[in-house]
Structure formats: structure tokens, C-alpha cells
Design an enzyme around this catalytic site. Structure first.
Site, PDB file in Angstrom:
ATOM      1  N   LYS A 120      51.039  48.269  38.843  1.00 53.40           N
ATOM      2  CA  LYS A 120      50.786  47.531  37.598  1.00 53.40           C
ATOM      3  C   LYS A 120      51.854  47.893  36.566  1.00 53.40           C
ATOM      4  CE  LYS A 120      45.933  47.091  38.550  1.00 53.40           C
ATOM      5  NZ  LYS A 120      44.667  47.809  38.650  1.00 53.40           N
ATOM      6  N   GLN A 150      40.619  51.885  35.833  1.00 52.90           N
ATOM      7  CA  GLN A 150      40.843  51.759  37.280  1.00 52.90           C
ATOM      8  C   GLN A 150      39.580  52.178  38.048  1.00 52.90           C
ATOM      9  OE1 GLN A 150      43.702  50.441  38.829  1.00 52.90           O
ATOM     10  NE2 GLN A 150      42.344  50.511  40.610  1.00 52.90           N
ATOM     11  N   ASP A 209      40.483  42.562  32.634  1.00 48.97           N
ATOM     12  CA  ASP A 209      39.977  42.501  34.015  1.00 48.97           C
ATOM     13  C   ASP A 209      38.868  41.455  34.130  1.00 48.97           C
ATOM     14  OD1 ASP A 209      41.211  43.968  35.973  1.00 48.97           O
ATOM     15  OD2 ASP A 209      40.144  45.843  35.544  1.00 48.97           O
TER      16      ASP A 209
END
Ligand code: NDP
Length: 298
Positions: free
Chosen positions: A59, A103, A126
Site C-alpha cells: 500500500k 490492517q 476501507d
């Protein structure tokens, strides 16, 4: 194997991703030039899970390549829930941060739901916050979870029909199956399909997969879908990423999807390869959501 479809289309995510990133570059340049804003993602990594470290690194790399900022907060495995939530609150209030990502998976000692819910919905790039899932299910998505969002882009780019089609999804996770259902079932771009969602409680899975015009599979079982489980002309989106041992590979393993690619290829009208299908889309959609958030901050 059936050779009815000689021209099975290979749905390569990299082509779609490149197309989207070109467009994002224009938006990023405009944000910088006109508003002096650089899209910024703050990622939080708790512990030292190697797979998670790898995801975070890729990322960071992708954001850097696009001239965006990606910072990672590396926290020890014994981080407390309250410390983590304090950090998130600070990032929620930091105007230079446009996207916050925790995460997953988190260590078992932490309540993932509580932590994800503490992210401001405006920075939830997200798309996992219940408010964003709610918007999606009301037919007005704001931040769409990256993998299902990427699948919609693949369907759009390759002009795969969805309207008046029967889409069958295998898997009902919060990150893939459920949001995918919400997107395809509504009258949105690349939606308006009749959607069936299958899971471990489904009796006779093949009965449904054989009816699919569009089959989306996210079960996490290597090469689970065989040629005799689909009908001729099915469009197949394989979300699965599974590592299987393979002594013939230098690394001793290979990555396969949830679909037996070679068994299904000739019968399918189109199919995503693994790797190289859905995978490349996920980070691109994260970039896209972060750019959207940066634009919303003006
Ligand atoms: P989960 O393990 O969270 O969910 C799997 C789903 O599949 C569950 O809903 C489960 O049903 C269902 N399922 C499992 N076995 C069967 C079966 N025999 N018949 C019918 N349904 C079944 O997985 P994820 O959604 O997180 O991920 C799925 C796959 O996609 C994994 O391989 C993962 O690595 C990959 N992935 C890839 C991404 C990408 O960027 N390409 C991003 C995210 C995931 P039940 O609910 O009843 O248990």
C-alpha cells in the site's frame, strides 16, 4: 471440457487498474495545484504478522508511486484497545489525514468491531464502517469496500452485463460477499442483477452456480469451483487468493484462486486470472477512496 466459447475473455485487473490510476493522477494533480492538498492515508499495523506487513508495504509503495502520502503507525502486539482508539481519534481530528485504515486481522485481544467503528465514517476508506455499509445498502454508496468496488470496475471496464442477469455470489464475508450483494442487487452502475448469495448453509451449491450468468466466488478454498459446476457462457470473477504447496515452483508454493481455472476456462465467457485478476484492483480502489476523501475535505 467444452470448446463452445473459443474467445473467453481474460479479465485482467492490471488493465483496469492502469486505466483508473491514469484518471486518479489527474485528480491528484488538480488537488495539489488548486488546493495544495496531497491525499494521505494513515495505516495502523498492530503486531508483526508477515502477511499484514507485506500488505502495508505494498500500500505504501502504491501511494508513493501516485505521489500520495501513506504513513504507517506500527504498534506492538500488546497495544491496548484504549490506546488504539485514542490514536484513531487523533487521526479522525487531523485535517491532513484523509483515510484511516486498520490492517486486519487484529490480535485476538482487541475487539475489531469496536476499533473499526471508532474510525470516522468520513475517513473510512476501507468502507467497513456500519454507516458506510448502510449507505451502500440504501443505494447511495459513499466509500465502497475496496474488493467489491474493484469488481464493479472490472465488470464496467470489460462491459460484462449485469442487468437482468442472475449473479451468484459464493461467500458472505463483510469485506467481500455482503457488500458485493448490496452493489449488484441495486439499480446502480453494473448492478440491477438478480442476486443469490451462497454460503456453507447452502444446500446443493452446484444447483445455484449452474444458474449463474455471473459467478463471483470468495470462499477461500483453492480451486473449489470445477467445470461441471458452471454452465456454458458464465462470466466468472474469482476473488480467492490461496497459497498451495508446489514443489515445482522455486518458492515451493503457488497462488491459486477459488476456481479451477483450466477446468472452467473453455466453458466461461470471461474469467479473472489468479494472480492478476481481482488482486490488483484492491489497492487501486483504496487510492481512489482516499482521493475521494481528500476531495470531500475541500
Ligand atoms: P471468509 O473466510 O471471511 O469468508 C468465506 C466465505 O465463504 C464464508 O461466507 C463461508 O460461508 C463461505 N464458504 C466457505 N466454504 C464454503 C462452501 N464449501 N460452500 C459455500 N460457501 C462457503 O473469506 P473472505 O471473504 O475474507 O475471502 C475469501 C477469499 O478471497 C480468500 O481466498 C481471500 O484470500 C480472498 N480475498 C482476496 C482479496 C483480493 O484482493 N483479491 C481481498 C479479500 C479476500 P460461512 O459464512 O457460512 O462460513
Amino acid at each position: 471440457m467444452n470448446n463452445f466459447f473459443f474467445n473467453t475473455i481474460l479479465l485482467k485487473g492490471s488493465n483496469v487498474s492502469n486505466h483508473i490510476r491514469k484518471n486518479l493522477t489527474l485528480q491528484i494533480n488538480e488537488l495539489k495545484k488548486t488546493y495544495n492538498i496531497t491525499p494521505k492515508l494513515s495505516a495502523i499495523l498492530v503486531g508483526d504478522n508477515p502477511a499484514s506487513q507485506l500488505y502495508i508495504k505494498s500500500k505504501e509503495k502504491a501511494f508513493k508511486k501516485m505521489d500520495c502520502i501513506s504513513e504507517t503507525h506500527n504498534l506492538p502486539i500488546n497495544t491496548t484497545e484504549s490506546n488504539l482508539i485514542e490514536l484513531i481519534k487523533g487521526l479522525n481530528n487531523d485535517n491532513s489525514v484523509h483515510g484511516i485504515l486498520v490492517q486486519l486481522p487484529l490480535p485476538k485481544s482487541l475487539d475489531s468491531k469496536k476499533i473499526l467503528h471508532s474510525i470516522s465514517p468520513e475517513k473510512d476508506v476501507d468502507g467497513f464502517h456500519p454507516m458506510n455499509i448502510g449507505y451502500l445498502y440504501q443505494g447511495e454508496p459513499k466509500y465502497v469496500p475496496c474488493t467489491p468496488g474493484g469488481i464493479i470496475e472490472i465488470l464496467d471496464f470489460y462491459d460484462i452485463p449485469t442487468e437482468r442477469c442472475h449473479a451468484v455470489i459464493v461467500g458472505r464475508s463483510n469485506i467481500v460477499g455482503k457488500p458485493m450483494y448490496g452493489l449488484l442487487a441495486q439499480n446502480l452502475r453494473k448492478g440491477n442483477a438478480t442476486v443469490t448469495m451462497c454460503h456453507t448453509g447452502t444446500k446443493d451449491l452446484s444447483y445455484f452456480t449452474k444458474q449463474a450468468d455471473l459467478l463471483i466466488i470468495a470462499a477461500g478454498i483453492p480451486e473449489f469451483i470445477k467445470g461441471d459446476m458452471i454452465s456454458e457462457g458464465t462470466h466468472i470473477i474469482d476473488v480467492g487468493i490461496n497459497r498451495v504447496n508446489d514443489a515445482s515452483e522455486k518458492k515451493g508454493y503457488k497462488i491459486v484462486g477459488d476456481v479451477d481455472f483450466f477446468d472452467c476456462f473453455d466453458k466461461s465467457a470471461s474469467i479473472t486470472p489468479v494472480p492478476g485478476g481481482v488482486g490488483p484492483m484492491t489497492i487501486t480502489m483504496l487510492l481512489s477512496n482516499t482521493v475521494t476523501s481528500a476531495k470531500n475535505s475541500i
